[in-house]
Scaffold this motif. Sequence first.
Motif, PDB file in Angstrom:
ATOM      1  N   ALA A  82     -57.515 -44.614  34.984  1.00 16.09           N
ATOM      2  CA  ALA A  82     -57.225 -43.110  34.730  1.00 16.09           C
ATOM      3  C   ALA A  82     -56.046 -42.638  35.736  1.00 16.09           C
ATOM      4  O   ALA A  82     -55.432 -41.644  35.541  1.00 16.09           O
ATOM      5  CB  ALA A  82     -58.431 -42.368  35.338  1.00 16.09           C
ATOM      6  N   ARG A  83     -55.852 -43.528  36.827  1.00 16.68           N
ATOM      7  CA  ARG A  83     -54.490 -43.060  37.631  1.00 16.68           C
ATOM      8  C   ARG A  83     -53.324 -44.327  37.454  1.00 16.68           C
ATOM      9  O   ARG A  83     -52.294 -43.772  37.609  1.00 16.68           O
ATOM     10  CB  ARG A  83     -55.064 -43.289  39.116  1.00 16.68           C
ATOM     11  CG  ARG A  83     -56.059 -42.506  39.547  1.00 16.68           C
ATOM     12  CD  ARG A  83     -56.670 -42.418  41.161  1.00 16.68           C
ATOM     13  NE  ARG A  83     -55.654 -42.329  41.855  1.00 16.68           N
ATOM     14  CZ  ARG A  83     -55.272 -43.366  42.808  1.00 16.68           C
ATOM     15  NH1 ARG A  83     -55.805 -44.586  42.879  1.00 16.68           N
ATOM     16  NH2 ARG A  83     -54.278 -43.291  43.642  1.00 16.68           N
ATOM     17  N   CYS A  84     -53.651 -45.434  37.138  1.00 16.84           N
ATOM     18  CA  CYS A  84     -52.470 -46.234  36.855  1.00 16.84           C
ATOM     19  C   CYS A  84     -52.861 -47.565  35.925  1.00 16.84           C
ATOM     20  O   CYS A  84     -54.053 -47.744  36.058  1.00 16.84           O
ATOM     21  CB  CYS A  84     -52.066 -46.955  38.050  1.00 16.84           C
ATOM     22  SG  CYS A  84     -53.363 -48.068  38.774  1.00 16.84           S
ATOM     23  N   ARG A  85     -51.840 -47.717  35.196  1.00 14.35           N
ATOM     24  CA  ARG A  85     -52.083 -48.746  34.082  1.00 14.35           C
ATOM     25  C   ARG A  85     -51.088 -49.680  34.595  1.00 14.35           C
ATOM     26  O   ARG A  85     -49.831 -49.566  35.229  1.00 14.35           O
ATOM     27  CB  ARG A  85     -51.828 -48.187  32.664  1.00 14.35           C
ATOM     28  CG  ARG A  85     -52.832 -47.137  32.295  1.00 14.35           C
ATOM     29  CD  ARG A  85     -54.296 -47.719  32.110  1.00 14.35           C
ATOM     30  NE  ARG A  85     -54.204 -48.653  30.950  1.00 14.35           N
ATOM     31  CZ  ARG A  85     -54.335 -48.544  29.901  1.00 14.35           C
ATOM     32  NH1 ARG A  85     -54.604 -47.292  29.355  1.00 14.35           N
ATOM     33  NH2 ARG A  85     -54.599 -49.613  28.999  1.00 14.35           N
ATOM     34  N   GLY A  86     -51.188 -51.131  34.135  1.00 12.50           N
ATOM     35  CA  GLY A  86     -50.186 -51.930  34.335  1.00 12.50           C
ATOM     36  C   GLY A  86     -50.788 -53.406  34.432  1.00 12.50           C
ATOM     37  O   GLY A  86     -51.804 -53.555  34.291  1.00 12.50           O
TER      38      GLY A  86
ATOM     39  N   ASP B 268     -47.672 -44.751  36.185  1.00 18.04           N
ATOM     40  CA  ASP B 268     -48.574 -43.892  36.694  1.00 18.04           C
ATOM     41  C   ASP B 268     -49.225 -42.651  35.783  1.00 18.04           C
ATOM     42  O   ASP B 268     -48.533 -41.857  35.178  1.00 18.04           O
ATOM     43  CB  ASP B 268     -47.542 -43.087  37.805  1.00 18.04           C
ATOM     44  CG  ASP B 268     -48.169 -41.994  38.600  1.00 18.04           C
ATOM     45  OD1 ASP B 268     -49.436 -41.790  38.275  1.00 18.04           O
ATOM     46  OD2 ASP B 268     -47.856 -41.561  39.577  1.00 18.04           O
ATOM     47  N   ALA B 269     -50.436 -43.163  35.409  1.00 16.60           N
ATOM     48  CA  ALA B 269     -51.014 -42.386  34.379  1.00 16.60           C
ATOM     49  C   ALA B 269     -51.209 -40.907  34.795  1.00 16.60           C
ATOM     50  O   ALA B 269     -51.228 -40.024  34.076  1.00 16.60           O
ATOM     51  CB  ALA B 269     -52.396 -43.112  33.907  1.00 16.60           C
ATOM     52  N   ALA B 270     -51.540 -40.542  36.101  1.00 16.52           N
ATOM     53  CA  ALA B 270     -51.751 -39.424  36.500  1.00 16.52           C
ATOM     54  C   ALA B 270     -50.451 -38.617  36.301  1.00 16.52           C
ATOM     55  O   ALA B 270     -50.691 -37.438  35.931  1.00 16.52           O
ATOM     56  CB  ALA B 270     -52.343 -39.560  37.837  1.00 16.52           C
ATOM     57  N   ALA B 271     -49.417 -38.977  36.812  1.00 17.90           N
ATOM     58  CA  ALA B 271     -48.015 -38.204  36.858  1.00 17.90           C
ATOM     59  C   ALA B 271     -47.201 -38.305  35.297  1.00 17.90           C
ATOM     60  O   ALA B 271     -46.467 -37.535  35.249  1.00 17.90           O
ATOM     61  CB  ALA B 271     -47.246 -38.802  37.796  1.00 17.90           C
TER      62      ALA B 271
END
Length: 888
Positions: A789-793, A814-817
Amino acid sequence: MWLLRAVLGALALLSIAIALAPEPPASPMHGVQTHVVVGQTQTAPLAEVTDLDAALRPGTPRDSVIYRSWSPAGVRPLALEMGPLEPADYVGVLYQGTIREYETRNALYLRCSTHERIKPIAGGGTAGTYTETIVPLGDKWCAGGEVYLRLVGTSDFRNVGVAQPYAVSALSYLKQSYLGYVGFFLTAFAIVLAPFFAGGLVARATRSGVDPVLGGFLGLGAACLTLFYLYAWTPLPPRGGLLPVMALIGVAVGACWKAPDLARSVWRAQRIPVYVWFLTGFVALTVLHLGATGSGAWEPAHRFAPAIWSSDHLLPGMFAEAVRLGTHQLVTMPGDWSLSDRPPLMAGGYLLFADVFALLQANNDGPHLQPVALAVGGVTLTSLWAAALYWAARRAGKLSPAIAAIGVLLVALTPFALFNTGYTWPKLMGAAFSIAATGYAFRLRPSPRASVGETATFGGLAGFAMLCHAASSFFLAPAALVYFATRLWRSPKALVAGAAVGLALLASWSAYKASALPSQDPLLAYALTGDLHLAPKESLPERLAARYQSFTVLQWLQTKAEIAAYVFTPNPPQGPEPLARPIVPGEIDVAGQLRRWDFYALSAGNLSLLLLGALGVWSFARPRAERPPQAAMAARLLASAAGCYALFVGVTFLALFVHQFSYDAVLALALAGIVAAGAMPWGRSLLLALAAATGLYTGVVWIAAPLSSLVTLDLAALGTLALVGIGVGLALSRGGAAPRGRTALLGLGLAVSVGGCLMLRPGAVVRELSPPDLTYMAELVANPAVDPARCRGNLDGTVARKVGGWRMFGWAWDAAAGAPVKSIAVLDNGLLLGMAATGQARPDVPKGLPTVTDPGVGWHLDLKKRPAHPQIVATLTDGSICALSAAS
């Protein structure tokens, strides 16, 4: 002694020249970037820190900040890297906190991008203060590569922090080496010797009957106390103390000129005790600076790890600077300590040479070396015990000069004496006055009735001892009782005179506290209750009542049994009451475990001290007809030591390991054995055998073994120690006498030779050790969580490059931003390998994941070796970190 004089002359020339040479200011490094890999850093502007700590170099970059793992919520894991650094032969690093202590595995070092060797910056610590370490790099260590500074803070209770590094000169490096420090010791000893000699002159000139050595102790104590009150009680400006110090030196020099016969008679009486005093302090200082942990003023507290203690050794110097600079009524010293919480005599001793030290640093980049210089000078005060012990054995015990010297050598070789002579806190200085006092009171063949002059001398020495450290009172109380029972009861007038002198000295300190700076006496309350509160809400009687109401009689007895056992073992069976028990370290080697044992107990390397006490007991226990005359003196010393031990156990709630015990009692135990054994026909052989065994143990466990864990070795100190050993050996064999002119030429030749080597290659004075094991230095204790939910990679792969090495590549979002991440760090087994290049075009990612709206999410990092267990950590837009899943 010709070789020793030549070595000292060369050291004096070199070190004073280094101290006075103009120091170029530090040069900031431009373009250095800071990447926070793990955790969130707490920052503080360096300019604000400098205002609070005068020990910092003013030439450090004023616009930089301290990055540290401390936060208002506590210490947090932190890993960061600064770089690349501008090319520099010598890099200055300002750091704070503990690098390696017990289970702490914080790390601070320089790395090169082209090889795996590192330059450790520190292997000790500074707790809450700040220290500069200078690291020699040269132009070959990282040829063709780039240098980075790494900090890894893995402890959850030991803070660590660092500021941006800067370039310094070779001269700055030398000023912080053994050659830079030893000049301060030689200067301090010459200054401290002036009131000691002047006191002997007064004792002999007034025909008081006081031995010139005891007169020297009284003169030194009076000078220290007077100078402290001059600074603390009057508006005397900084460097105002130079006038009384120069007056004392003038008295000594004038006596040699105007009254040479008087001066010669005093020097004949003081000469051997002074030689013993000087050599003990000089060798202890040299051993202390055979290498460094990069801890600056904290070096004595970390040099022999895990034999580690707190900032007590810094307080006398800090208190001296507080009154010298006129800040004592406005600023409380470290934490909530007040200047009046501790007795003043050692701070007064520092004031004897503090102004001269400031003059020696007039050409420095600010007075940043003053705390270290004061600690170096303080060794002249802590080593005073050697003069007292020699005098007591030789004059009071009527032993031969050789046996008295062997006895001092035996004690000096114990870990107890080695550590505490270099660890400049007031206990050992106070013990010197106590041993002088009790040696005089219990001397052989005194008159049946004590005279007023005798008791006044005893009272003065005892008063000065307690004005060094209050722990001396625990020994002097039973010693005074023994003195009264054996002789003083016959001389009421003398008893009153001695008590009046001692109480008058103590009353001066009470008057200062009442009129200038009140104290709640937290150390007394700590000793009696076991709880250290610097600003308690309850009175001492209330705290005592609460302590004694908290347990039963059986629990009290069990607690006292535990307290009593600490002197003999650091691991006694624990009683029911909470005590400030020693911290048990993690995994340490055998030598480290032995050093810890020696630090806390009179066993292992300190076993010879207990054996000396046993010799004293045996001597007195023999049939009366077979006892030597010295047996009575030994018995009185042993009774005083036993009374001190019983008093400590009975009234205190301290874990009674040696560092919290009375050093006076330890030295009295040793003196009892020396005078008892020295009086026997076989005594010299036995003392020599004990000295040889103790020296072998201390040489292996305390001198050689710790060198492997130091950041640097100092070749000048190693060479000096070897030359001093040869010089003392020649002197004892009475061989190799040389005229003074030849000795002076040899000293000048040594100075020129070493000086030429330093000019050609200044860094040659220090040899770098093998790099520390990175597995313990850089393992992170907390891994960031994988949170889609906060970062993907992803780590897409690791491929071999045609030019050699490996390339890791992948993508991060940066999934949150809803934006690419700020940075990517690659770790292997918790070790930071490097920062990846980001912003690479990856159009395939938005095609496969519509939530990724920017194709510039790719990253890659080129490495020399393939990682075994890689981990990818992304720094998000809000500064937090997030781990990415790795490909199998």
